[in-house]
Design a protein around this motif. Sequence first.
Motif, PDB file in Angstrom:
ATOM      1  N   VAL A  88      -9.908   4.224  -6.894  1.00  0.00           N
ATOM      2  CA  VAL A  88     -10.403   4.738  -8.176  1.00  0.00           C
ATOM      3  C   VAL A  88     -11.902   4.598  -8.360  1.00  0.00           C
ATOM      4  CG1 VAL A  88      -8.177   4.403  -9.299  1.00  0.00           C
ATOM      5  CG2 VAL A  88      -9.935   2.645  -9.527  1.00  0.00           C
ATOM      6  N   LYS A  89     -12.503   3.590  -7.768  1.00  0.00           N
ATOM      7  CA  LYS A  89     -13.952   3.433  -7.915  1.00  0.00           C
ATOM      8  C   LYS A  89     -14.686   4.224  -6.840  1.00  0.00           C
ATOM      9  CE  LYS A  89     -17.699   0.073  -8.056  1.00  0.00           C
ATOM     10  NZ  LYS A  89     -18.503   0.410  -6.894  1.00  0.00           N
ATOM     11  N   ASP A 144      -3.827   4.989 -17.015  1.00  0.00           N
ATOM     12  CA  ASP A 144      -2.689   4.574 -17.837  1.00  0.00           C
ATOM     13  C   ASP A 144      -1.760   3.645 -17.070  1.00  0.00           C
ATOM     14  OD1 ASP A 144      -3.510   6.036 -20.051  1.00  0.00           O
ATOM     15  OD2 ASP A 144      -2.403   7.812 -19.445  1.00  0.00           O
ATOM     16  N   ILE A 145      -1.627   3.874 -15.783  1.00  0.00           N
ATOM     17  CA  ILE A 145      -0.740   3.052 -14.954  1.00  0.00           C
ATOM     18  C   ILE A 145      -1.392   1.719 -14.589  1.00  0.00           C
ATOM     19  CG2 ILE A 145       0.454   2.928 -12.719  1.00  0.00           C
ATOM     20  CD1 ILE A 145       1.751   4.968 -14.573  1.00  0.00           C
ATOM     21  N   VAL A 175       0.841  -1.203   0.000  1.00  0.00           N
ATOM     22  CA  VAL A 175       0.000   0.000   0.000  1.00  0.00           C
ATOM     23  C   VAL A 175       0.877   1.255   0.000  1.00  0.00           C
ATOM     24  CG1 VAL A 175      -1.661   1.325   1.374  1.00  0.00           C
ATOM     25  CG2 VAL A 175      -2.046  -1.108   0.950  1.00  0.00           C
ATOM     26  N   SER A 176       2.008   1.229   0.685  1.00  0.00           N
ATOM     27  CA  SER A 176       2.934   2.371   0.663  1.00  0.00           C
ATOM     28  C   SER A 176       3.429   2.640  -0.753  1.00  0.00           C
ATOM     29  CB  SER A 176       4.128   2.125   1.585  1.00  0.00           C
ATOM     30  OG  SER A 176       3.713   2.072   2.913  1.00  0.00           O
ATOM     31  N   ILE A 177       3.735   1.589  -1.487  1.00  0.00           N
ATOM     32  CA  ILE A 177       4.181   1.742  -2.881  1.00  0.00           C
ATOM     33  C   ILE A 177       3.048   2.307  -3.731  1.00  0.00           C
ATOM     34  CG2 ILE A 177       4.889   0.474  -4.957  1.00  0.00           C
ATOM     35  CD1 ILE A 177       6.405  -1.434  -2.971  1.00  0.00           C
ATOM     36  N   LEU A 178       1.874   1.743  -3.592  1.00  0.00           N
ATOM     37  CA  LEU A 178       0.722   2.221  -4.362  1.00  0.00           C
ATOM     38  C   LEU A 178       0.414   3.685  -4.052  1.00  0.00           C
ATOM     39  CD1 LEU A 178      -1.443  -0.975  -3.952  1.00  0.00           C
ATOM     40  CD2 LEU A 178      -0.578  -0.072  -6.130  1.00  0.00           C
ATOM     41  N   ASN A 179       0.435   4.046  -2.786  1.00  0.00           N
ATOM     42  CA  ASN A 179       0.159   5.442  -2.407  1.00  0.00           C
ATOM     43  C   ASN A 179       1.235   6.381  -2.929  1.00  0.00           C
ATOM     44  OD1 ASN A 179      -2.288   4.947  -1.120  1.00  0.00           O
ATOM     45  ND2 ASN A 179      -1.313   4.560   0.844  1.00  0.00           N
ATOM     46  N   PHE A 180       2.487   5.924  -2.938  1.00  0.00           N
ATOM     47  CA  PHE A 180       3.554   6.762  -3.496  1.00  0.00           C
ATOM     48  C   PHE A 180       3.319   6.995  -4.988  1.00  0.00           C
ATOM     49  CE2 PHE A 180       7.546   7.027  -5.857  1.00  0.00           C
ATOM     50  CZ  PHE A 180       7.949   8.281  -5.433  1.00  0.00           C
ATOM     51  N   ILE A 181       3.029   5.941  -5.722  1.00  0.00           N
ATOM     52  CA  ILE A 181       2.784   6.086  -7.163  1.00  0.00           C
ATOM     53  C   ILE A 181       1.613   7.041  -7.394  1.00  0.00           C
ATOM     54  CG2 ILE A 181       2.042   4.873  -9.263  1.00  0.00           C
ATOM     55  CD1 ILE A 181       5.016   4.372  -8.426  1.00  0.00           C
ATOM     56  N   LYS A 182       0.602   6.930  -6.574  1.00  0.00           N
ATOM     57  CA  LYS A 182      -0.565   7.821  -6.707  1.00  0.00           C
ATOM     58  C   LYS A 182      -0.165   9.281  -6.506  1.00  0.00           C
ATOM     59  CE  LYS A 182      -5.312   8.299  -5.170  1.00  0.00           C
ATOM     60  NZ  LYS A 182      -5.507   9.406  -4.285  1.00  0.00           N
TER      61      LYS A 182
END
Length: 153
Positions: A106-107, A74-75, A57-64
């Motif tokens: 996203v939803k 796109d990602i 989740v830390s990785i996902l939140n960083f990418i966001k």
Amino acid sequence: SGDGTTPVHLACYGGHLNAIQYLIERGADLYKTNEWDCGIGHWIAMSIQQQDGEKLVSILNFIKTVVKDGDLFDIFGRAQKQGHTSVHKAAQKLNRTFIEWLVREVKNKNIWTVQQIEEAGRSDVGGHKPSDIWLQMGGNKEFHDWMKDQCGW
């Protein structure tokens, strides 16, 4: 690598947040794909760190934080050559944390349109939706049903 997989792809797969941040700070292209058209979303979905939900989740939140909301499709929603989006890849790895995060971000926050949500879970070239893949890989029926109910996947 020979197929165009980049260091940032491998850092995403390995779940190395510090390496991902380092590479992005030095200009790594978040939108680059390899020969299979797999990008960072696919690699994060397949991450070997999926068992460490907090790290994932830390990785996902960083990418966001480093992409605009409009670019999240796109990602995470773009299909590669076999028709797999990051949702299909997460289902292959039984990466429930990834799928739940994506739905929540996203939803439920209306960042993607209904059409984009449907597209992210459409059937791949073999005719399989993410929920089908989830069951084929040994995932539980309850989560399969949740994916179908929440997103039509």
